[in-house]
Motif scaffolding. Sequence first.
Motif, PDB file in Angstrom:
ATOM      1  N   LYS A  58      -5.708  -2.543 -10.137  1.00  0.00           N
ATOM      2  CA  LYS A  58      -5.249  -1.566  -9.060  1.00  0.00           C
ATOM      3  C   LYS A  58      -4.771  -0.242  -9.565  1.00  0.00           C
ATOM      4  O   LYS A  58      -4.339   0.549  -8.916  1.00  0.00           O
ATOM      5  CB  LYS A  58      -3.781  -2.315  -8.488  1.00  0.00           C
ATOM      6  CG  LYS A  58      -4.291  -3.336  -7.506  1.00  0.00           C
ATOM      7  CD  LYS A  58      -2.971  -4.010  -6.864  1.00  0.00           C
ATOM      8  CE  LYS A  58      -2.186  -2.964  -6.296  1.00  0.00           C
ATOM      9  NZ  LYS A  58      -2.144  -2.825  -4.834  1.00  0.00           N
ATOM     10  N   ARG A  60      -1.994  -0.260 -11.099  1.00  0.00           N
ATOM     11  CA  ARG A  60      -0.685  -0.362 -10.673  1.00  0.00           C
ATOM     12  C   ARG A  60       0.269  -0.160 -11.671  1.00  0.00           C
ATOM     13  O   ARG A  60       0.189  -0.711 -12.527  1.00  0.00           O
ATOM     14  CB  ARG A  60      -0.411  -1.382  -9.890  1.00  0.00           C
ATOM     15  CG  ARG A  60       0.681  -1.871  -9.243  1.00  0.00           C
ATOM     16  CD  ARG A  60       0.782  -3.146  -8.546  1.00  0.00           C
ATOM     17  NE  ARG A  60       2.053  -3.522  -7.999  1.00  0.00           N
ATOM     18  CZ  ARG A  60       2.010  -3.621  -6.547  1.00  0.00           C
ATOM     19  NH1 ARG A  60       1.050  -3.402  -5.713  1.00  0.00           N
ATOM     20  NH2 ARG A  60       3.380  -4.241  -5.891  1.00  0.00           N
ATOM     21  N   SER A 148      -1.346  -5.759  -2.604  1.00  0.00           N
ATOM     22  CA  SER A 148      -2.277  -5.640  -1.451  1.00  0.00           C
ATOM     23  C   SER A 148      -3.467  -5.087  -2.172  1.00  0.00           C
ATOM     24  O   SER A 148      -3.418  -4.517  -3.605  1.00  0.00           O
ATOM     25  CB  SER A 148      -1.987  -4.353  -0.576  1.00  0.00           C
ATOM     26  OG  SER A 148      -1.299  -3.427  -1.587  1.00  0.00           O
ATOM     27  N   ASN A 150      -5.672  -2.697  -2.982  1.00  0.00           N
ATOM     28  CA  ASN A 150      -6.150  -1.349  -3.032  1.00  0.00           C
ATOM     29  C   ASN A 150      -5.566  -0.711  -4.262  1.00  0.00           C
ATOM     30  O   ASN A 150      -4.703  -1.264  -5.093  1.00  0.00           O
ATOM     31  CB  ASN A 150      -5.568  -0.607  -1.659  1.00  0.00           C
ATOM     32  CG  ASN A 150      -3.945  -0.773  -1.697  1.00  0.00           C
ATOM     33  OD1 ASN A 150      -3.574  -1.578  -1.317  1.00  0.00           O
ATOM     34  ND2 ASN A 150      -3.289   0.129  -2.496  1.00  0.00           N
ATOM     35  N   SER A 156      -3.794   0.551   2.480  1.00  0.00           N
ATOM     36  CA  SER A 156      -4.147  -1.046   2.307  1.00  0.00           C
ATOM     37  C   SER A 156      -5.232  -1.563   3.097  1.00  0.00           C
ATOM     38  O   SER A 156      -5.708  -0.797   3.863  1.00  0.00           O
ATOM     39  CB  SER A 156      -2.984  -1.719   2.873  1.00  0.00           C
ATOM     40  OG  SER A 156      -1.690  -1.412   1.972  1.00  0.00           O
ATOM     41  N   HIS A 240       2.726   7.037  -0.377  1.00  0.00           N
ATOM     42  CA  HIS A 240       2.050   5.721  -0.484  1.00  0.00           C
ATOM     43  C   HIS A 240       0.999   5.591   0.800  1.00  0.00           C
ATOM     44  O   HIS A 240       1.160   6.481   1.676  1.00  0.00           O
ATOM     45  CB  HIS A 240       3.049   4.761  -0.437  1.00  0.00           C
ATOM     46  CG  HIS A 240       2.737   3.259  -1.248  1.00  0.00           C
ATOM     47  ND1 HIS A 240       2.993   3.399  -2.637  1.00  0.00           N
ATOM     48  CD2 HIS A 240       2.241   2.177  -0.846  1.00  0.00           C
ATOM     49  CE1 HIS A 240       2.522   2.332  -3.078  1.00  0.00           C
ATOM     50  NE2 HIS A 240       2.223   1.567  -2.081  1.00  0.00           N
TER      51      HIS A 240
HETATM   52 MG    MG Z   1       0.630  -2.096  -1.730  1.00  0.00          MG
END
Ligand code: MG
Length: 354
Positions: A58, A60, A148, A150, A156, A240
Amino acid sequence: MYETRIVHATDDDMKDAVREACALLREGEIVALPTETVYGLAADALNPAAVAKVFAAKDRPSFDPLIVHIASRGDLKNVAIVPQDIADSVSKLTAAFWPGPLTLILPKHPDVPDLVTSGLSTVAVRQSAHPVLRAIHKELGRPIAAPSANRFGRISPTSATAVMKELGGRIPLIVDAGACAEGLESTIIAIEARPNKKPVFRLHRAGPITKEQLQEFGKVEKVKEKTGDLPHAPGQLPSHYAPLTPLMLLERPADFKPEPGKKYGLLSYRGEDDSPYVRLHAWARVESLSPGSGKLAEAAIRLFFVMRLLDEAGLDAIIAEPVSETGLGVAIMDRLRRASTSGATHEKRMGHAS
Ligand code: MG
Ligand code: AMP
């Protein structure tokens, strides 16, 4: 790099999908799975190496903790330690809303790896109602960490096609069970006991379970957002859920100042010709959240799908019309505000997304 495969699952025929997903999850792999909110990117929550792959796929940042999904209310004790003073609230809320789109922030069980909670002493937990996820849980017998599916900061995904666009080549498997029933990420709350009073629910993220629904059990208060702080819920970062095309939430039609030669698309609520937003401009494209009827539940389901349509339409900018901020409208407006472009936050986001 992976060659990402899609395996289909329906309520009547999910055996192959469940078997394949569980085989990969047991090996410490990551798999995109349907939930009733949005598609999630799943890993065995108790396997830190598998969880690390979720963050990597991700892009992330490691300060953004994951939600842990459990198979049954009885499994809560394996991932969280419920303090005595909120035990009654937890039991009432889970009885009312689980399985379903409500995530509870609770003190974490030592077995949950720090990576899952980004080093926090709390863990976010929910029980999903999606039949395919429930079947996978049953066969796997382990908690599943799933944010999620994405890339970080992006829209998302509410369909397998959207997951493929976000994570194709980065994950081995997507379980496709069609469009998500809720379309917005779960409501996230933390519970605070108060002596001789109903508890306070701190709303970390607005979602499908509304303030009105929660109020029966306690007092709902929004978590104050402080810019610059590490976020408790990065879904709550100012930028976001963002399309790559700049999106602007137009709180009042009079605020629209189009630049000559630019192509604008309208993200409309009802899309009717008599709407002041539809009449405002010769839009290159108009997409509606709830065509004609204007139902918030339909708008919630379609929000991310419609944002993606407009993002892929070759526009210079997307103008979003506000919806009324009641019930599900609170969660929809929260997503629209965060998706909305404003100067510095947009610059920062473009940095994330690349
Ligand atoms: Mg998310
Ligand atoms: P996602 O599934 O991508 O929407 O991300 C999960 C959301 O849950 C993120 O916004 C997280 O920050 C939030 N979350 C997970 N764990 C915690 C926690 N311990 N405290 C507060 N928020 C959390």
